[in-house]
Motif scaffolding. Structure first.
Motif, PDB file in Angstrom:
ATOM      1  N   TYR A  71       0.858  -1.193   0.000  1.00  0.00           N
ATOM      2  CA  TYR A  71       0.000   0.000   0.000  1.00  0.00           C
ATOM      3  C   TYR A  71       0.889   1.236   0.000  1.00  0.00           C
ATOM      4  N   ARG A  93      -3.378   3.884  -2.642  1.00  0.00           N
ATOM      5  CA  ARG A  93      -3.155   2.927  -3.715  1.00  0.00           C
ATOM      6  C   ARG A  93      -2.715   1.586  -3.125  1.00  0.00           C
ATOM      7  N   ASP A 102      -5.174  -3.919  -6.312  1.00  0.00           N
ATOM      8  CA  ASP A 102      -5.430  -2.995  -7.424  1.00  0.00           C
ATOM      9  C   ASP A 102      -6.552  -2.011  -7.087  1.00  0.00           C
ATOM     10  N   PHE A 125      -7.552   2.035  -6.070  1.00  0.00           N
ATOM     11  CA  PHE A 125      -7.155   3.438  -6.062  1.00  0.00           C
ATOM     12  C   PHE A 125      -8.261   4.253  -5.421  1.00  0.00           C
TER      13      PHE A 125
END
Length: 446
Positions: free
Chosen positions: A290, A310, A342, A344
């Protein structure tokens, strides 16, 4: 817990006659809450009314020795509809179900002994033994009926220099879902298990073999502008989590910038040698990362904040829900992204405080967007959470004078919108997207 209780109360009886130097401390809080989640048309709405609180008693036995105990309680008034699931999806409540966890709680009341400890302090050093509360990035106190207490030994050093340290040995945790202390491995699964990497219902609840957590923290204040925090959590036979957080601030101009890096790695069996019961998988799922960025600007009595999060496209970042709030910068109330890859997230938040002799008014508002892997990809989305946008707003007023002194009232409201293609699968929508949520909180403190 019985051994710790016996030890501490034995010491209490030994030192209780020392009347000349003892000082008592009594604190209490009672919180009344009404929570309601309005789902999309055709899906069931959920509501619940409860009261929860705690009473804390501490005694300073002499200049260096303290003892403390805390009891938490919860009352369920029957103002709810959480016992029957939604007819279309078969899903029950999420948020209301966290206030009263039906699989662990019966009747109308539930109580737990969350703290009973002995603390010795000499100079800048302190050692706490027993059951206690600590706020750390991974294991922390949540504002729910039961606060995620720990059992073990905690050492803290707060020197006058640039360095400070914390070390902890934790052998049991009382997760907020039960308020009952349990072996480390047995706490996992209390908040739901989601799906394994093959898309089947995870079966690790009650099957994870992990007996302790070693916690280490170092804080370094380089100067008035720069500081660094590092944390490491070694969970026996489970995983290791390393966290690094550099911070820069300018007091003169009101700016503050920080970044956060988290790396998780499987340890031993990842919970169980049987892949069917393991918590953390092998291969590509044995590591996760992360990276976050936060920029803050103080504007008089207000604070404006920009946040980026992220999670890398590798593994699943597994920070247990049972141990506390997620340490991600783009975190918002009622949101979780645990068990995903994955990801965001972006979030902007503004907070303002007005205060005078009569009371303090604090408001905050935030708006965020989180892009998740498709909920149909179980390997990268453990709980099947679709991408979403989340807006929330909350005013809170604390009374300082008059009849309502020591009382506070907060009204938290949230809107969440679906930002994904769920192909008409309402199970990925109920309680998660296209919802309006309110939480009215009236508290009294002693």
């Amino acid at each position: 817990m019985r051994q710790f209780t016996f030890l501490i109360f034995t010491l209490f009886l030994v030192f209780a006659p020392v009347k000349a130097q003892q000082r008592d401390s009594l604190k209490a809080q009672l919180t009344n809450r009404y929570m309601h989640t309005y789902n999309a048309p055709g899906l069931k709405n959920f509501q619940l009314g409860v009261s929860h609180g705690h009473v804390f008693y501490g005694r300073k036995l002499n200049d260096w020795l303290n003892i403390g105990a805390q009891v938490n309680g919860l009352i369920h008034y029957g103002i709810d509809n959480i016992s029957e699931p939604d007819a279309i999806t078969g899903s029950g409540p999420i948020y209301e179900g966290n206030l009263w966890v039906r699989k662990n709680m019966t009747g109308r009341t539930h109580f737990g002994l969350t703290q009973i400890y002995l603390q010795a302090s000499l100079g800048g050093h302190s050692i706490t033994v027993g059951q206690f509360l600590k706020n750390t990035p991974l294991i922390n106190i949540e504002p729910w009926p039961f606060p995620n207490a720990m059992e073990g030994v905690w050492y803290e050093q707060k020197g006058r220099g640039k360095w400070s340290f914390q070390l902890g040995f934790i052998n049991r945790i009382a997760p907020r879902q039960s308020g009952r202390f349990a072996n480390i491995g047995r706490t996992l699964g209390e908040a739901g298990t989601g799906r394994d990497v093959f898309g089947q219902s995870s079966q690790y609840a009650g099957q994870v073999n992990s007996d302790f957590i070693l916690v280490g923290n170092a804080h370094y204040a380089m100067d008035k502008n720069w500081s660094f925090d590092t944390w490491n959590y070694f969970a026996d036979n489970l995983f290791n989590v390393f966290l690094l957080e550099p911070k820069w601030q300018s007091d003169e101009k009101g700016w503050r910038v920080m970044t956060k890096f988290i790396y998780q790695q499987k340890v031993g069996e990842g919970g169980n040698e049987n892949p069917l019961f393991t918590y953390m998988e092998d291969g590509d799922f044995a590591n996760a990362y992360y990276l976050g960025l936060r920029i803050e600007k103080k504007l008089g009595e207000g604070l404006l904040q920009f946040n980026l999060s992220r999670i890398a496209d590798q593994g699943r970042l597994l920070l247990p829900k049972e141990w506390g709030l997620e340490p991600f910068y783009a975190f918002q109330r009622r949101t979780r992204v645990e068990g995903a890859a994955d990801v965001f997230g972006f979030m902007i938040k503004y907070q303002h405080i007005w205060e005078d002799d009569r009371g303090k008014l604090r408001i905050f508002a935030s708006a965020g967007r989180t892009d998740m892997p498709t909920p149909f990809d179980a390997a990268r989305n453990k709980f099947g959470t679709p991408s979403f946008s989340h807006w929330d707003f909350s005013p809170r007023y604390d009374f300082k004078q008059g009849l309502f002194k020591n009382m506070s009232f907060e009204l938290y409201t949230a809107l969440r919108f679906l930002a994904d293609d769920i192909q008409g699968n309402k199970s990925f929508q109920i309680n998660r997207n296209n919802i309006f949520h309110i939480d009215a909180i009236l508290s009294w403190r002693l």
